[in-house]
Each structure stands twice: as C-alpha cells, then as structure tokens.
Enzyme design. Structure first.
Site, PDB file in Angstrom:
ATOM      1  CG  ASP A 294      15.284 -28.473  -8.651  1.00  5.99           C
ATOM      2  OD1 ASP A 294      14.421 -28.467  -7.628  1.00  5.99           O
ATOM      3  OD2 ASP A 294      15.249 -28.909  -9.404  1.00  5.99           O
TER       4      ASP A 294
HETATM    5  C1  GLC Z   1      12.485 -29.572 -11.129  1.00 12.56           C
HETATM    6  C2  GLC Z   1      12.441 -29.446  -9.494  1.00 12.56           C
HETATM    7  C3  GLC Z   1      12.545 -30.962  -9.113  1.00 12.56           C
HETATM    8  C4  GLC Z   1      13.233 -32.503 -10.366  1.00 12.56           C
HETATM    9  C5  GLC Z   1      13.973 -31.547 -10.969  1.00 12.56           C
HETATM   10  C6  GLC Z   1      13.699 -32.003 -12.460  1.00 12.56           C
HETATM   11  O1  GLC Z   1      12.381 -28.432 -10.922  1.00 12.56           O
HETATM   12  O2  GLC Z   1      12.549 -28.897  -8.473  1.00 12.56           O
HETATM   13  O3  GLC Z   1      12.328 -32.050  -7.984  1.00 12.56           O
HETATM   14  O4  GLC Z   1      13.284 -33.330  -9.406  1.00 12.56           O
HETATM   15  O5  GLC Z   1      13.397 -30.100 -11.204  1.00 12.56           O
HETATM   16  O6  GLC Z   1      12.882 -31.792 -12.675  1.00 12.56           O
END
Ligand code: GLC
Length: 747
Positions: A294
């Site tokens: 993430d």
């Molecule tokens: C965010 C979220 C994740 C998302 C990623 C990209 O922090 O936790 O669910 O897909 O970043 O945007």
C-alpha cells in the site's frame, strides 16, 4: 552518439523479436507461464541491468492539476531510464499514451508500463459503494458492475485496479467498511470472487479487462477501536476462520495482484510478514501474481518500529515477498546497496521482476503497449445508456428498507406536494461517496432531482436543507418546518457527508452527525407522512431516529444514478429487497456487535430477562438495532415447512416461502447453521447459503438448499480444517434473527 543509437536500436529489435508474435497475445488462454513466453521473460531479465530490474519494482503516482493528471518530471526521467514499472492515478488515452511512449520508445529495453487506479465502485459511471452493492446480495449484478467499471477504465488507458477490497469488518467506527462487503466471511468470499471475475473477465489480454488487486492483505478491517491503521491482534484461528478466506477466494478466482495492508498482525506488519506473503500466499495458496504494497507502507515500517532505516525496511519487505513498492522509492534507493552487501539476493530480485513482467505479458502489453489507448473506445464506451441503467438498477437493489410503519412507503398516489428536506436532499457531491475514481459529481442525480423527475408535472416538489450535515446551525429549521407543514409527503434526506467514511475517516460517534436528529424531530412533529432516506458509508447507530421516524430507507451512496434509483424505490416502481451485510448497533458501546458471535458460558436468555450474572449490559440490550441480513419489503413474506435431512455427507434442506402481501417482491432467503458442540467454541450461527427469489403476490415457492459436511468444517487450533460429527441446528429465514429452526444429527 553512434554507439548510443546502435544500442537503442538493438534494444528495440530485441524487444520486438522477443514479443512480437501477435498471435501469442491474442490466444484466449495466453498465459505468461506458457513455455515460450516464460523463456522470453527469462531472456529479457537476463538482458536487464540491475537498475532496470529495480525499476520494474517501483510504482509512482501521477498528480492531478487543473488540466488533468500530471507526472512529476523526475518520474518521467526515471521512465525514460527504464526505472519505473507502473504508474497510478494517470488516465485518459492521450495522457497514458504519452507516458507509455516514453517507456516503449525512449527507454533502452522498451518495457511497457502498467497503469493502475482505484476503480472501487465504477470508473466514470459510479455505482453504489461496495457496502451498498453487497446489500443487494446479487452476485451477478455485482460482477456486472465491475465488468462495466473495467470497460470504462480500460477505455481510458487503465489496466490495473486496486480492488476488490475484501477486508472483513465488524466495527462501523472504521470508515473503510464502506469499501468492503461487511461482516460475513462466507458472503465476503462470494462477493470477492464475483468482483475479481468482473474486473478480469475471461481474458486479461482483451482490451476491456484489467488486472484486479485484492486488498488489504491482511485483516486490515480488524483495526483495534475501529481506528484506521491501528493495531490488529488476534488468534491464528480467528485469522483463518474469519479474516483470511475472502483473500483466498480472490486468489482462487485468479486475481492478478495482492496489496499488503498498512496494519500489523500480532506484532508483524503485513508489508514485511514473510509468513503471510510467502509461506501462506505463495506456498500454500499457490498465488502466482505479484504483490504490491500500500502507499509507502514499506517506509512506514520505521514508524511501526520494525526497521531502523529505509534500507532495512526495503530489505525485510523484499525478503518477505513484496514485489512492488508503491510510491516509497525504497527499492529504487536501497536495493543496489543491499545486493552488494548480500542483504538481498539477485534471485529474489529476479523473482519479483518476473511476476511483474508476467503481468504485463498477460495484459498483452508486450504485444501492443498501446492496447488500452483506443480513443474510439474512450469516446463510445463510457457512461453508456447500458452502464447508467445498470447503475440505476444497482442503486435500487442496494437500498434497504429498515422501517416502514403504517405503510408510509411507497409514496401514495395522489400526493400533490412533496417536500425533500435535509442536508443531503440535493447534494451532488455527496452522492459519489468515497473512492469515486474518475466519477464526475456534476453528473450525479440527487435525491431531489430523482424525485422531481419521477413525480411528474402534476406534483409540486420543493426542497429545504433545514440544517447542515455536521454543525449546530438551526437557522434553517423554520423554513423547513414551514415547507413540511404545507406538504402532503416529506422525504427527510439525512446522513453523513460522502467524505465521512472511507480511508482515514474513523468516527467515535456513529449517530447522525450534527443536529440532524433535532431537525428530524421538528419535521416529524408536524404529523405529516415522513420517510427518511439515509446517506451513509457505514452502519449508523440511529436509535433515536428509529424511535421517531415512520419509515427509513437506507441508500448508502448510490453514485451517478443515486436519485433515480432511490426514486424508483420511493414511488414503488421497485419493491426494495436489500438486506444489510453489516450489523447496525444501538450505540457505540455495543461495538463490536455482529451476528456470528460466540454463546459464552453465561449467555443472556430472553426467557430469563432479569438474570444478573449473564453476559449482558446494565444499560442496553445485547441485540443490535438491526441484525445482519435485515431488510424489509413493501410486501410481506412467511416461511413454513422447514425440513432438513441427512444423507451420508449431504444435508438437504427444504423450506416454503410465501408472498403474503399484495405486491410482487424479491426475498433474500438466508440459510444459517450452528454447530452445537465442537472441540472449540463455535458461533451461534453462520451464513451458509442464500437464495434471492421473486415471489408474485400470493405466490408460494418451495426452495431447497444442499450442504455437505465440508460446509460444516472449521479451523482448529492446529489450523487444520475439518468438521466434527454431532448436533447441528439449521436456521432459515428473512434475516439472522428471524428464522425457522430445526436440529439435525450429522455423523
Ligand atoms: C491508499 C489505500 C489503498 C489505495 C492506495 C492507492 O492509501 O489504502 O486502498 O489503493 O492508497 O491509492
């Protein structure tokens, strides 16, 4: 210069030779594992420099300025050097083509980029939030919604989505419950598989399918106190029984990527958890896609306190099984020195590069890097009539009728004036909910607009906000009460702002925010027929509202077609059939409260309400406000004739369901099972099946379910999963609390 040119030409010819067989990418079951494709990837890896390899493991975001996505110039330089594997938050054909051109024409080896985005509940046509869609229990419609999302996203250059989010959650204080399917593991598995199939379709090389990414691995929804990013700590048995299965269901459905979660599990952050990412995901579950983190979750290992430096964080993440670093630049800045110091191996780096290149191969990007850059598709395949119709239908199917005393709804014919009162009655921005991707709020149909258009010219429809969502300004009350007093029917549009759920949006109070309860009280006091329409991204503790409102329709955030789909239900064109997939607590003090709980050694018994020394509260009932699986209809259903029989390893269950009302309606018939005695404690019931059936008025249907002993299996402390003979109770009914029951012996 001459040398450089020859080098580039050689690189281009090399890639062209390596991947040019057009028929390779068009074979329906083209697989990156096919021997010749595998050999080609191995060949390519051999030709890559270390920097180019590390580049494939780096994912960066574009920003968004007033004219559209914009990638910072440093990232463009890196793409040109072949040191970026993927970009996210970049779309539209022109923009994707421009970035792809840098990768496949300017870089040495011309390896195409993957383009990712959070297509969570639609791309341009925004569908209801996933928690709302789950309440439809319509697996085919959920899959179809993702199919449409994939068609629209790929028409704008995207070929990877960071969805489905399948985190089981039992705590509505956590704002991200909006993105998932609710509290139930069995239903969560079905929905996870449906969403992966919708996104990935039958052929990833097709230009209207994209790689899905199951997230957030794992158990992110169990954050303590419902506070986002907080600690997760639970027994392995609970992890296996309740939280891991939906990720496994996505892997079994062929999901192409997995995203690690921000949280730790019992002291080990998922992003550096080798047991989770390698032993379980790869070795046990045979996952063959790639693992992405993430957003900067490798960097965050320092805050977790398991890495003393970014370099250390990069080392433990790569060695745990993370293939791609989202936005952290940790691999880019550390892997070369870690390799020199033998802290990581080239074999591990090559493994990560291989699965990323295989994904690009599966998408057909080596055959045609501009496959997703089709301007005609972008023009023709977005927000089509079909897409909007599907979205409108899903809005209606996601609605859950929580209360309907005195048959307040549907709005009676002959009504002359309708008042839409409340801060969410005419709010376009709030209809999208969170994670609304490229959705354009200006194209959303508000509740007021939907009612206005459905009511027809002979009905006057007026609106007043009455108050704001979340402040103490009562100045709008007077006008709202005046409007209510002169109207025949009042629709009270209440709830949360769209941004009050989703990521980093935990709330300690989950009643209606602000003074909305006071507004509701003032309007209901007029004595006019009032129906509340709720807009929210989580279960709300609406005990006070429920005590006074004649009718309550839960509508979540319906997206682009919100107002039309809700109006279809309010006017009775659609008979609501949704059922909540997450328990609504009476108050925050009950949390976590969920249907498949344990009985305890001193269970509260309704037959002995004054018992003191039992598991209960002094100040509140144990029962939730609305139980899992709850949802009313404009008609009524009755259940009879439950019969369960055991035949070897099969359990046959029969039941009759009758529509006892005077309009046709769909009912979601739910099947639960309780294992009365086990070698470890078992939940009071677990969902094991459902059927959504249409019953015409007066019609009775005989339904049957078949379970096998495999459906009775559960994880034991040694993590072996098997069933145990003994007494089981079969429950069939309209929700998890109202059922027929029958005991059976299974040996
Ligand atoms: C965010 C979220 C994740 C998302 C990623 C990209 O922090 O936790 O669910 O897909 O970043 O945007």
């Amino acid at each position: 210069m001459q040398h450089f040119f020859q080098f580039r030409l050689a690189g281009f010819l090399f890639i062209a030779l390596l991947f040019s067989s057009r028929n390779m990418a068009q074979s329906t079951q083209m697989s990156a594992q096919a021997p010749d494709n595998k050999a080609k990837i191995d060949e390519l890896i051999k030709s890559m420099t270390l920097d180019e390899k590390i580049g494939q493991l780096s994912l960066f975001t574009s920003d968004w300025d007033k004219t559209g996505p914009s990638l910072n110039s440093n990232y463009k330089k890196l793409i040109r050097k072949g040191e970026v594997g993927a970009i996210f938050n970049a779309y539209t054909v022109d923009y994707v083509r421009d970035l792809q051109r840098i990768a496949v024409e300017d870089s040495r080896l011309k390896i195409p980029l993957i383009f990712g985005y959070d297509v969570i509940h639609g791309h341009r046509t925004i569908f209801p939030i996933p928690l709302g869609q789950a309440c439809s229990w319509d697996l085919a419609a959920i899959e179809h919604a993702e199919r449409i999302a994939a068609i629209e996203a790929t028409a704008e250059g995207i070929n990877w989505t960071f969805a489905p989010m399948v985190d089981i959650a039992r705590d509505p204080r956590w704002g991200r419950v909006a993105e998932g399917a609710g509290e139930d593991t069995w239903l969560g598995c079905k929905i996870a598989a449906a969403r992966v199939k919708g996104f990935q379709g039958g052929d990833l090389a097709a230009d209207n399918t994209l790689i899905a990414c199951v997230k957030h691995f794992a158990a992110y929804g169990a954050a303590q106190s419902g506070r986002d990013y907080n600690t997760v700590d639970m027994s392995q048995v609970s992890l296996y029984e309740w939280y891991l299965p939906p990720y496994k269901a996505a892997v079994d459905a062929g999901v192409g990527s997995v995203m690690t979660s921000f949280n730790e599990i019992a002291g080990v952050p998922s992003t550096c958890n080798k047991w989770l990412l390698t032993d379980l995901l790869r070795n046990d579950w045979k996952f063959n896609g790639f693992v992405v983190t993430d957003y900067t979750s490798i960097n965050e290992l320092m805050s977790h306190g398991v890495a003393g430096s970014i370099k250390e964080a990069a080392k433990i993440s790569l060695n745990a099984g993370v293939d791609m670093d989202m936005q952290g630049s940790t691999y880019l800045n550390s892997l070369d020195s870690l390799l020199k110091e033998k802290q990581v191996s080239m074999a591990r780096i090559d493994e990560a590069v291989k699965v990323v290149l295989e994904a690009k191969m599966k998408l057909g990007l080596f055959d045609d890097p501009y496959r997703y850059c089709n301007a005609l598709r972008q023009e023709k395949e977005i927000m089509t009539t079909e897409a909007l119709a599907a979205a409108r239908k899903m809005v209606s199917e996601s609605c859950v009728l929580l209360k309907n005393s005195k048959q307040t709804l549907p709005i009676p014919a002959g009504v002359k004036t309708i008042a839409v009162i409340g801060p969410l009655g005419d709010s376009k921005k709030d209809m999208l909910g969170n994670w609304s991707a490229a959705g354009n709020w200006e194209k959303c149909v508000t509740l007021y607009e939907g009612v206005r258009s459905r009511a027809g010219n002979n009905v006057e429809v007026l609106s007043e906000n009455g108050c704001n969502v979340n402040d103490a300004d009562r100045s709008g009350f007077e006008a709202a009460v005046k409007l209510a007093a002169k109207s025949d029917f009042i629709i009270l549009a209440l709830g949360e702002n769209g941004w009050m759920s989703g990521e980093a949006s935990s709330r300690t109070s989950i009643d209606l925010p602000g003074i909305q309860n006071e507004l509701a009280e003032a309007i209901i006091k007029t004595g006019k027929p009032v129906a509340v329409v709720l807009f929210n991204g989580r279960p709300l503790a609406i005990t006070r509202l429920n005590a006074m409102a004649p009718a309550i329709l839960e509508t979540w955030y319906g997206g682009t077609q919100a107002g039309n789909g809700i109006a279809d239900v309010l006017f009775g064109d659609v008979n609501p059939s949704g059922k909540i997939t997450m328990t609504f607590p009476r108050n925050e003090g009950q949390i976590p409260v969920f249907y498949n709980a344990k009985n305890t050694g001193r269970p509260y018994r309704a037959s002995d309400p004054d018992a003191k020394y039992v598991s209960r509260y002094l100040d509140c009932s144990n029962d939730p406000l609305f139980p899992f699986g709850f949802g009313l209809s404009y008609t009524s259903f009755s259940y009879s004739g439950l019969a369960a029989s055991v035949n070897g390893s099969q359990i046959q269950i029969a039941v009759k369901v009758a529509n006892t009302g005077n309009i046709d309606g769909e009912e979601i018939v739910q099947l639960y099972v309780q294992d009365k005695v086990g070698s470890i404690t078992r939940p009071v019931k677990e969902l094991k099946g459902f059927q959504k059936v249409l019953l015409k008025k007066g019609e009775t249907k005989s339904l049957s379910f078949t379970l096998t002993t495999d459906d009775l299996a559960f994880y034991h402390p040694d993590l072996k999963k098997f069933w145990e003979p003994g007494e089981f109770v079969i429950y069939v009914g309209t929700n998890s609390s109202e059922t027929l029951t029958q005991s059976i012996q299974v040996n």
